[in-house]
Design a protein around this motif. Structure first.
Motif, PDB file in Angstrom:
ATOM      1  N   GLU A  54       1.903   6.858   4.068  1.00  0.00           N
ATOM      2  CA  GLU A  54       1.551   6.819   2.647  1.00  0.00           C
ATOM      3  C   GLU A  54       2.743   6.329   1.815  1.00  0.00           C
ATOM      4  O   GLU A  54       2.588   5.526   0.881  1.00  0.00           O
ATOM      5  N   ARG A  55       3.929   6.812   2.147  1.00  0.00           N
ATOM      6  CA  ARG A  55       5.131   6.411   1.411  1.00  0.00           C
ATOM      7  C   ARG A  55       5.436   4.927   1.636  1.00  0.00           C
ATOM      8  O   ARG A  55       5.807   4.202   0.698  1.00  0.00           O
ATOM      9  N   ALA A 104       3.308   2.616   2.275  1.00  0.00           N
ATOM     10  CA  ALA A 104       2.315   1.825   1.541  1.00  0.00           C
ATOM     11  C   ALA A 104       2.729   1.639   0.082  1.00  0.00           C
ATOM     12  O   ALA A 104       2.496   0.581  -0.527  1.00  0.00           O
ATOM     13  N   GLN A 105       3.363   2.636  -0.490  1.00  0.00           N
ATOM     14  CA  GLN A 105       3.803   2.544  -1.883  1.00  0.00           C
ATOM     15  C   GLN A 105       4.996   1.600  -2.055  1.00  0.00           C
ATOM     16  O   GLN A 105       5.246   1.089  -3.154  1.00  0.00           O
ATOM     17  N   GLN A 106       5.721   1.343  -0.971  1.00  0.00           N
ATOM     18  CA  GLN A 106       6.914   0.497  -1.048  1.00  0.00           C
ATOM     19  C   GLN A 106       6.592  -0.988  -0.990  1.00  0.00           C
ATOM     20  O   GLN A 106       7.448  -1.820  -1.311  1.00  0.00           O
ATOM     21  N   GLN A 151       4.303  -4.014  -2.358  1.00  0.00           N
ATOM     22  CA  GLN A 151       3.370  -4.466  -3.390  1.00  0.00           C
ATOM     23  C   GLN A 151       3.425  -5.985  -3.493  1.00  0.00           C
ATOM     24  O   GLN A 151       4.444  -6.612  -3.205  1.00  0.00           O
ATOM     25  N   GLN A 184      -1.257  -2.502  -3.656  1.00  0.00           N
ATOM     26  CA  GLN A 184      -0.652  -1.845  -2.500  1.00  0.00           C
ATOM     27  C   GLN A 184      -1.662  -1.748  -1.361  1.00  0.00           C
ATOM     28  O   GLN A 184      -2.871  -1.921  -1.568  1.00  0.00           O
ATOM     29  N   ARG A 215      -3.810   0.308   1.500  1.00  0.00           N
ATOM     30  CA  ARG A 215      -4.481   1.598   1.597  1.00  0.00           C
ATOM     31  C   ARG A 215      -4.349   2.127   3.021  1.00  0.00           C
ATOM     32  O   ARG A 215      -4.395   1.353   3.992  1.00  0.00           O
TER      33      ARG A 215
END
Length: 427
Positions: free
Chosen positions: A310-311, A313-315, A317, A323, A325
Motif C-alpha cells: 500500500e505504501r 503504491a502511494q510512492q 504517481q 496511483q 491500486r
C-alpha cells in the motif's frame, strides 16, 4: 514435506527378504522389504503433481485389489469437488474391521508431488534411490510415505495378520495447502483414536508439531502508457512491486523474520506481469506466504507485507496524480499445532520405533503437514519420516535403510505389536 537427513541409519538393518522376527517365542510381523522397494520404485515413476493424482491412486487401488481387498472396501472421498484447486480425484480410503479388539488406528500419507518431480526416473545407487535426470526432483516426498502405508496394508492382507480396526488413507493436494486433509470427510475414517502420518525426514524422527501458514494473492493495478512516447502518463505496477519487495527485504520482513515480538518466515514465491518493453506495466500479480508457530506474529507478518505494498503504491504517481491500486486476497492454509508430550499417538509411535531398535527423536516442523489439519479437526496425528532427503530439489534422494525401517514401523503400528519389544527397552 522438507526434512533433515539423518547422519546414519538409526535402527537395525534388516536385509530385504526377511519377513519376521522372534521375541520369546512370539513371531512378530515383518514386511517383505524387496517388495516394498519395488513398490516405491514403481510409485516414484508415476507422475502425479497436485490435482493430477488419478494415475497414482489407481495404481494403489489396483495393488490393494490384487492382494484380496474387496472392491467395496475402497472408498473415494471426493475432496476434489470441495477443493478450490479442483483436480482429478479425491482421497483414497480403506477401512478394515479389526480381527482383535482395540482402538481404531489410522495410517496415512499424501501422494501428490511438486511439479519439479514430473518426469522423474528413479534409479538405485548403492543404498539410495536418486533421480536419473539431474533436472528433476525424485518425488520421495511423498511417494516414500505412500509406499510405506501401502506396504503395511498389503502385508496385513497377504499375511492375514491379526490387527485392530484400521483405516488407511492416501491424500491428495498436500503440496498446495494440505487440501486433501483439510476437506476430508471425517465420517469416512471411522473415528480413529491413534493416527500416524508418514512424510519427510529420517525414519526415527517423530514430528509432534508444525508451523502455521498464511497465503497471499496480491494484484497491483497500474496505468498503461507508451513507454517511449508518454511514459509520464503511466503508473508502473512493476515499480510498485519492486519498491515493496525491496523494503521488505531491507527491513527484515522477507525470508527468515526475526523480531523482538516473534519469529517466522515470509516469501514472495511467484510474480507475473508486464506486456511488452514499450508499455508501462499496467498489472502485476504476486503470490506470497507467511509462516509462524505464533498466530499473532504470523498475522503481523501478513499485515506488514500488505502495508508495504500500500505504501509503495502511494510512492508511484503519473503526471495526473494517479496511483496504482492494490487488490489483496489472503487465506489461512493451516494452523500451527503441538501435540502433548504424553499424547497416545506419540507414545505408541515411539514404542514402534524402539521395537525395531531405533531411538526416537522428537521434532517440530517448519513446514505444513497433513497432520496440521487432522489435529485441528480433532484427530491428533503424529508424523514419522521415511528417509527422504532434500525434497523439492533436484538433489533429492531416498535412503533405503531408513525407508525399510519406516516400513517395519508402519507394520508394527498396523498390527498393534509395537510394545512387544519396547517395554524393556524404555529408558
Amino acid at each position: 514435506m522438507p526434512g533433515r537427513a539423518s547422519k546414519k541409519f538409526s535402527g537395525q538393518r534388516i536385509p530385504p527378504g526377511q519377513r519376521a522376527s522372534d521375541s520369546g517365542g512370539l513371531r512378530l510381523p515383518e514386511p517383505d522389504l524387496k517388495q516394498a522397494e519395488s513398490l516405491v520404485m514403481e510409485l516414484l515413476a508415476i507422475p502425479g503433481r497436485s490435482g493430477e493424482e488419478g494415475q497414482i491412486l489407481e495404481f494403489i487401488a489396483r495393488k490393494l485389489r490384487g492382494a484380496g481387498l474387496p472392491k467395496s472396501a475402497l472408498v473415494w472421498d471426493p475432496v476434489h469437488q470441495r477443493s478450490p484447486l479442483g483436480g482429478q480425484v479425491g482421497n483414497l480410503v480403506v477401512r478394515l474391521p479389526g480381527s482383535v479388539r482395540g482402538p481404531r488406528r489410522l495410517l496415512m500419507a499424501h501422494v501428490d508431488t511438486v511439479p519439479l518431480c514430473v518426469g522423474a526416473r528413479p534409479v538405485r545407487r548403492a543404498d539410495r534411490i536418486v533421480p536419473a535426470d539431474s533436472n528433476t526432483a525424485l518425488g520421495a516426498d511423498n511417494r516414500a510415505g505412500a509406499a510405506v502405508v501401502l506396504s503395511a496394508a498389503l502385508e496385513v492382507l497377504r499375511q492375514r495378520l491379526k490387527h485392530p480396526p484400521l483405516v488407511f488413507v492416501w491424500t491428495v493436494q498436500e503440496e498446495v495447502g494440505l487440501l486433501g486433509a483439510r476437506f476430508a470427510k471425517l465420517g469416512l475414517l471411522g473415528k480413529p483414536k491413534l493416527a500416524f502420518n508418514f512424510d519427510g525426514g529420517p525414519s526415527h524422527k517423530v514430528t509432534i508439531g508444525a508451523t502455521g501458514g498464511q497465503r497471499m494473492h496480491i494484484r497491483i493495478l497500474g496505468q498503461a502508457s507508451h513507454a517511449g512516447v508518454a511514459p509520464q502518463d503511466g503508473v508502473s505496477a512493476i515499480v510498485v512491486a519492486g519498491l515493496a519487495i525491496a523494503w521488505l527485504q531491507q527491513e527484515g520482513w522477507h525470508g527468515l523474520v526475526e523480531k523482538p515480538e516473534g519469529r517466522g518466515t515470509a516469501n514472495i514465491g511467484r510474480i507475473h506481469g508486464g506486456v511488452a518493453t514499450n508499455v508501462v506495466s499496467p498489472e502485476v500479480e504476486l503470490h506470497a506466504e507467511a509462516r509462524s508457530h505464533d498466530p499473532a506474529f504470523r498475522r503481523k507478518i501478513v499485515q506488514t507485507i500488505r502495508e508495504a505494498f500500500e505504501r509503495a503504491a502511494q510512492q508511484v504517481q503519473n503526471i495526473h496524480g494517479q496511483q496504482a491500486r492494490i487488490l489483496w486476497q489472503e487465506q489461512s492454509d493451516y494452523e500451527a499445532f503441538r501435540l502433548a508430550d504424553d499424547a497416545p499417538c506419540v507414545l505408541v509411535a515411539e514404542a514402534a520405533l524402539r521395537s525395531v531398535g531405533a531411538t526416537p527423536e522428537r521434532a517440530i516442523s517448519q513446514g505444513g503437514l497433513d497432520a496440521n489439519w487432522m489435529t485441528h479437526r480433532g484427530i491428533p496425528t503424529v508424523t514419522l519420516g521415511c528417509g527422504q532427503v532434500n525434497p523439492h530439489t533436484c538433489q533429492e534422494y531416498l535412503v533405503l535403510p531408513e525407508f525399510w525401517q519406516a516400513c517395519r514401523v508402519a507394520l508394527r503400528l498396523a498390527t498393534a505389536t509395537e510394545s512387544v519389544l519396547s517395554l524393556h527397552e524404555r529408558p
